[in-house]
Design a protein around this motif. Structure first.
Motif, PDB file in Angstrom:
ATOM      1  N   HIS A  62      19.424  37.031 -49.240  1.00 29.34           N
ATOM      2  CA  HIS A  62      19.224  36.640 -47.917  1.00 29.34           C
ATOM      3  C   HIS A  62      19.036  35.403 -47.388  1.00 29.34           C
ATOM      4  N   ILE A  63      19.049  34.978 -46.271  1.00 29.15           N
ATOM      5  CA  ILE A  63      18.985  33.507 -45.838  1.00 29.15           C
ATOM      6  C   ILE A  63      17.488  33.458 -45.315  1.00 29.15           C
ATOM      7  N   ARG A  64      16.896  32.399 -45.671  1.00 22.67           N
ATOM      8  CA  ARG A  64      15.460  32.211 -45.314  1.00 22.67           C
ATOM      9  C   ARG A  64      15.251  31.258 -44.422  1.00 22.67           C
ATOM     10  N   CYS A  96      19.197  37.274 -41.936  1.00 20.02           N
ATOM     11  CA  CYS A  96      18.509  35.983 -41.614  1.00 20.02           C
ATOM     12  C   CYS A  96      17.844  36.336 -40.283  1.00 20.02           C
ATOM     13  N   ASN A  97      16.457  36.387 -40.206  1.00 22.90           N
ATOM     14  CA  ASN A  97      15.640  36.536 -41.188  1.00 22.90           C
ATOM     15  C   ASN A  97      15.662  38.098 -41.515  1.00 22.90           C
ATOM     16  N   ILE A 150      16.027  25.895 -44.635  1.00 26.85           N
ATOM     17  CA  ILE A 150      16.712  26.838 -44.814  1.00 26.85           C
ATOM     18  C   ILE A 150      16.710  26.966 -46.537  1.00 26.85           C
ATOM     19  N   ASP A 151      16.543  28.028 -46.682  1.00 26.93           N
ATOM     20  CA  ASP A 151      16.209  28.339 -48.308  1.00 26.93           C
ATOM     21  C   ASP A 151      15.695  27.338 -49.083  1.00 26.93           C
TER      22      ASP A 151
END
Lengths: 210, 404
Positions: free
Chosen positions: B97-99, B254-255, B369-370
């Motif tokens: 996933h993209i945090r 995301c998210n 981001i990540d």
């Protein structure tokens, strides 16, 4: 004309009230504009007001075609039309709850009309709404809900109106819709007089409850 | 940090270009222009300092949320939305996933930074953090300024985790044009990179074998990424309950709803438990003012109340920033629902003074981001509470002299 040029005719620099023009329907105006032969572009005759009243603002809450056309008709007697349509479009080919497709061609037509009309810097405003904004019935989950409401932050405050000499607001529509009613009730509480007309009869003062 | 004025003669054209070229579709709020006439200029030293702190905070947040996700029995104090679905998040894999998060920094009168919160779940302001600074630099014409394009970094991060030419569903509240403007900016950007961008509501997704599928009219099919802008606590209120799949989906998100642990402003109340379990939070503890339960603040001076799930400064009890009526309403609600609030030691924001002598309080949002710093989004206000009356201001960085 492109979208910026059309927007600037509706919202010319340094004129009173124009900061409230909502940009949303203007954004893609020069892209894929459909041709609408069915629209009757005749400027209507206004029955409910004979001449400009400097202390009176108007809110037109009819369907979008009528709203924009009446806005232009009122511009001819000195009102500044302020479109505050705020609905978005669904993705291509997706069915939406609200049809905003006629707003764009009417705003372009309106821009050509407005360009021929000289309005005073402090001309009183006529705010243009689309009563179809509240169509939010979905027959199926797959439909895109692009209905929208008008909120207090989308219009000037009562204090602003009063500071600019506006003491009366005429609402022209089939009825006072729920979202607008909340805003008007607050205006009334702050000493603005609210009138209603169905477009045929003379405006009559109304009392509102929030 | 300083404020630089955009020339009066250029401002109206700047506003027009912001609307049409920078997705600023909400330039007016009640009687206020939402676009500042100023530009916020950071020194490179300030930029690097905030970026470093942001990454440290982010690392601590990530460790905490992963721990809490596997120890839900310890999270009672957070008063998370009551749903058994939180248990379904046990398959969460951060690499899939993209945090995305945004930490809100404020300069204080003692010369330090404090943070007021992390926007852990659905931070916004994307175009304002990407295109607006570029427009501002062009308008001002100062070649010594540069900016970070947040959108470029977000697009790159998404591209790393979504298959090429994949389809992204931008999930948002479709009746709000101010949500759509955020989604449209990113959607157009991803479309320009070869992806398909779809715009829909939370219930336009269904989940089969933990994978997301669009049911949007004429756009049915498998989705390769969920970009969600509908807050998780709103999602849970949607009926019928079509949203359970968001919690255990393997479709890159995301998210992901794991964001809920840090989204609640009650997050600091669980720090003692985290520390007992070996998780250290030195940066959070240094930067966030002391946070306690409402009942513990009774009779103490210098605390304000904040709602656990408040947004854009709503319902924060800073007396001089509220009307008398609003302040009383907040106190009444705090009294009625103390667990929906928290008490936080008030900090004294240091306003910036313009060359014309006007003072503005600043909230400098710093994205990650990540885990990597990804840009800035700022708002300013004459009031110490940065709320919906505040103005969006582009953030630019001034090259230090040593670079010349």
């Amino acid at each position: 004309m492109n979208s910026k040029e059309i927007y600037r005719i509706w919202a010319p620099y340094s004129q009173r009230w124009v900061d409230w023009v909502r940009p949303v329907p203007f954004i893609n105006i020069d892209h894929n504009l459909p041709h609408h032969e069915i629209i009757d572009y005749t400027i209507p005759h206004i029955n409910y007001i004979k001449s400009i009243a400097e202390d009176t603002a108007i809110i037109i809450d009819t369907n979008s075609i009528q709203s924009i056309k009446e806005g232009i008709a009122l511009a001819l007697i000195g009102y500044r039309p302020i479109p505050i349509f705020n609905g978005t479009n669904p993705p291509s080919n997706t069915k939406g709850t609200t049809d905003n497709s006629l707003i764009e061609p009417l705003l372009i037509w309106g821009a050509y009309q407005l360009a021929k009309i000289k309005l005073k810097n402090d001309a009183p405003p006529v705010f243009l709404l689309d009563q179809n904004r509240l169509n939010r019935y979905k027959t199926d989950r797959s439909i895109f809900d692009n209905s929208w409401d008008i909120y207090p932050q989308d219009l000037p405050s009562a204090e602003y109106f009063l500071n600019k000499g506006i003491t009366k607001i005429i609402v022209r529509g089939e009825k006072v819709n729920k979202d607008l009613r909340k805003i008007l009730a607050k205006y009334q509480k702050n000493n603005l007089q609210i009138f209603f007309t169905n477009g045929y009869d003379s405006p009559e003062e109304i009392r509102l409850r929030k | 940090m300083k404020l630089v004025r955009i020339l009066e003669s250029k401002f109206e054209e700047y506003r027009l270009n912001a609307i049409f070229d920078c997705y600023k579709w909400d330039p007016q709020f009640l009687d206020s222009n939402t676009l500042s006439k100023y530009v916020l200029v950071l020194t490179e030293k300030e930029y690097h300092e905030v970026a470093k702190l942001t990454e440290k905070l982010d690392s601590e947040t990530e460790i905490s949320e992963i721990f809490l996700n596997s120890h839900l029995d310890l999270t009672k104090i957070l008063k998370l939305p009551k749903t058994p679905l939180l248990k379904n998040m046990s398959n969460y894999d951060k690499n899939k996933h993209i945090r995305l998060m945004r930490y809100d920094f404020h300069p204080t009168t003692d010369g330090n930074w404090v943070i007021s919160e992390v926007n852990s779940d659905v931070p916004g302001g994307f175009a304002e953090a990407s295109l607006l600074p570029e427009l501002a630099i062009k308008t001002i014409g100062n070649k010594n300024y540069y900016s970070i394009n947040f959108g470029d970094q977000l697009a790159m991060a998404l591209s790393l985790k979504i298959k090429a030419k994949g389809t992204i569903m931008f999930v948002h509240c479709t009746s709000y044009s101010d949500d759509r403007q955020v989604m449209q900016y990113l959607g157009d950007k991803m479309q320009s990179l070869g992806y398909t961008s779809l715009y829909g509501a939370a219930d336009h997704l269904k989940f089969v074998n933990k994978e997301a599928y669009s049911i949007l009219d004429h756009h049915e099919g498998k989705i390769d990424c969920i970009f969600r802008f509908t807050p998780i606590e709103w999602l849970i209120d949607i009926k019928p309950k079509t949203w359970s799949g968001y919690f255990d989906t393997i479709t890159p998100s995301c998210n992901h709803p794991i964001a809920i642990f840090a989204q609640t402003k009650r997050f600091p109340l669980i720090w003692p438990i985290l520390e007992q379990n070996g998780i250290k939070l030195p940066t959070w503890k240094k930067l966030l003012p002391e946070t306690i339960e409402v009942k513990q603040a009774k009779g103490k001076e210098g605390y304000i109340y904040k709602p656990a799930y408040g947004r854009v400064g709503e319902n924060i009890s800073i007396k001089e920033a509220c009307s008398k009526e609003e302040y009383q309403e907040i106190l009444k609600d705090v009294h009625k629902h103390p667990k929906k609030y928290l008490a936080q030691k008030r900090f004294i924001s240091k306003p910036l003074t313009t060359p014309q002598g006007t003072k503005y309080h600043v909230c400098l949002g710093s994205y990650t981001i990540d885990g990597k710093h990804a840009g800035f989004y700022a708002r300013i206000s004459p009031k110490p509470r940065i709320d919906s009356d505040a103005e969006d201001i582009p953030v630019v960085i001034e090259r230090s002299k040593s670079h010349e």
